[in-house]
Scaffold this motif. Structure first.
Motif, PDB file in Angstrom:
ATOM      1  N   PHE A  72       0.841  -1.193   0.000  1.00 21.16           N
ATOM      2  CA  PHE A  72       0.000   0.000   0.000  1.00 21.16           C
ATOM      3  C   PHE A  72       0.877   1.243   0.000  1.00 21.16           C
ATOM      4  O   PHE A  72       1.802   1.372   0.802  1.00 21.16           O
ATOM      5  N   PHE A 118      -1.392  -2.007  -5.586  1.00 20.90           N
ATOM      6  CA  PHE A 118      -1.955  -2.581  -4.363  1.00 20.90           C
ATOM      7  C   PHE A 118      -3.327  -3.210  -4.620  1.00 20.90           C
ATOM      8  O   PHE A 118      -3.573  -4.351  -4.234  1.00 20.90           O
ATOM      9  N   THR A 119      -4.241  -2.457  -5.261  1.00 20.53           N
ATOM     10  CA  THR A 119      -5.589  -3.000  -5.480  1.00 20.53           C
ATOM     11  C   THR A 119      -5.572  -4.133  -6.510  1.00 20.53           C
ATOM     12  O   THR A 119      -6.352  -5.070  -6.407  1.00 20.53           O
ATOM     13  N   ARG A 150      -4.576  -7.155  -4.560  1.00 18.20           N
ATOM     14  CA  ARG A 150      -5.668  -7.473  -3.628  1.00 18.20           C
ATOM     15  C   ARG A 150      -6.850  -8.116  -4.361  1.00 18.20           C
ATOM     16  O   ARG A 150      -7.399  -9.122  -3.932  1.00 18.20           O
ATOM     17  N   THR A 155      -6.359 -11.654  -5.578  1.00 10.93           N
ATOM     18  CA  THR A 155      -6.553 -12.619  -4.502  1.00 10.93           C
ATOM     19  C   THR A 155      -8.031 -12.790  -4.171  1.00 10.93           C
ATOM     20  O   THR A 155      -8.527 -13.911  -4.052  1.00 10.93           O
ATOM     21  N   LEU A 156      -8.769 -11.697  -4.015  1.00 15.19           N
ATOM     22  CA  LEU A 156     -10.168 -11.773  -3.596  1.00 15.19           C
ATOM     23  C   LEU A 156     -11.095 -12.330  -4.666  1.00 15.19           C
ATOM     24  O   LEU A 156     -12.014 -13.094  -4.363  1.00 15.19           O
ATOM     25  N   THR A 192      -8.324  -9.739 -12.375  1.00 17.70           N
ATOM     26  CA  THR A 192      -8.244  -8.283 -12.313  1.00 17.70           C
ATOM     27  C   THR A 192      -9.000  -7.671 -13.475  1.00 17.70           C
ATOM     28  O   THR A 192      -8.853  -6.492 -13.768  1.00 17.70           O
ATOM     29  N   THR A 233      -7.807 -14.556   2.188  1.00 16.70           N
ATOM     30  CA  THR A 233      -6.881 -13.740   2.957  1.00 16.70           C
ATOM     31  C   THR A 233      -6.010 -12.924   2.010  1.00 16.70           C
ATOM     32  O   THR A 233      -5.425 -13.469   1.084  1.00 16.70           O
ATOM     33  N   VAL A 234      -5.930 -11.619   2.269  1.00 17.75           N
ATOM     34  CA  VAL A 234      -5.100 -10.735   1.458  1.00 17.75           C
ATOM     35  C   VAL A 234      -3.889 -10.285   2.261  1.00 17.75           C
ATOM     36  O   VAL A 234      -3.918 -10.250   3.489  1.00 17.75           O
ATOM     37  N   GLU A 235      -2.843  -9.916   1.541  1.00 18.14           N
ATOM     38  CA  GLU A 235      -1.658  -9.356   2.179  1.00 18.14           C
ATOM     39  C   GLU A 235      -1.998  -7.962   2.688  1.00 18.14           C
ATOM     40  O   GLU A 235      -2.714  -7.214   2.029  1.00 18.14           O
ATOM     41  N   ASN A 236      -1.529  -7.614   3.860  1.00 16.21           N
ATOM     42  CA  ASN A 236      -1.730  -6.293   4.454  1.00 16.21           C
ATOM     43  C   ASN A 236      -3.223  -5.938   4.547  1.00 16.21           C
ATOM     44  O   ASN A 236      -3.667  -4.929   4.007  1.00 16.21           O
ATOM     45  N   PRO A 237      -4.010  -6.759   5.237  1.00 13.84           N
ATOM     46  CA  PRO A 237      -5.454  -6.521   5.302  1.00 13.84           C
ATOM     47  C   PRO A 237      -5.844  -5.221   6.005  1.00 13.84           C
ATOM     48  O   PRO A 237      -6.942  -4.717   5.819  1.00 13.84           O
TER      49      PRO A 237
END
Length: 169
Positions: free
Chosen positions: A38, A81-82, A85, A88-89, A93, A107-111
């Motif tokens: 981020f 960053f997005t 994210r 993963t979610l 993309t 689970t995402v990095e740096n939630p």
């Protein structure tokens, strides 16, 4: 092949291996490489006003069931960053339709990274939503939908370039 050719091929290969490359589309502000960490500076472009707008509608159906909006529509800036994210979610993309329970279980990095101040929100009424005053750039549109049962989250990537973009989810 002669020894001279083999030495030349090895030398070219070693020179190429020593070069640092940055994948296309991976630069941040000022052309510097960006990571998936981020960084508020990566979002700064999205806070400016612009002439772009989105005219959207939800027309999603699955197994003969028509789904309707069940919450607000979010417009999230596309940044390194997005992108990481959302990959993963949502597993993509570009576009996705994923059960809300599945998205919440991933689970995402740096939630704890808080980028909410850069996310725009609109109400979805009668299957329609709108965003205006957008700067040029790429965005993710996200909205939950339902046909009476479990919710599905729709995601789609769009681009604004000083014009009105029509999108159907």
């Amino acid at each position: 092949m002669s020894a001279r050719h083999l030495i030349l091929i090895a030398a070219v290969g070693a020179a190429l291996a020593a070069c640092e490359t940055v994948p296309m589309g991976e630069s941040g502000p000022g052309g510097r490489p960006s990571s998936a960490a981020f960084n508020a500076e990566d979002f700064s472009w999205s806070a400016r006003a612009g002439r772009g707008s989105v005219d959207g509608r939800v027309a999603y159906s699955r197994d003969g069931q028509a789904y309707t909006c069940t919450g607000s529509v979010a417009l999230t800036p596309y940044t390194p960053f997005t992108r990481a994210r959302f990959r993963t979610l949502y597993g993509s993309t570009d576009r996705a339709a994923v059960p809300e329970a599945v998205v919440r279980a991933r689970t995402v990095e740096n939630p704890g990274a808080d980028y909410r101040s850069f996310v725009r929100s609109a109400t979805c009424e009668n299957g329609r939503f709108e965003f205006s005053g957008l700067p040029d750039g790429d965005w993710f549109i996200i909205t939950p939908v339902s046909a009476g049962g479990d919710r599905i989250v729709l995601m789609r990537r769009i681009s604004t370039r000083g014009a009105r973009v029509s999108v159907t989810l």
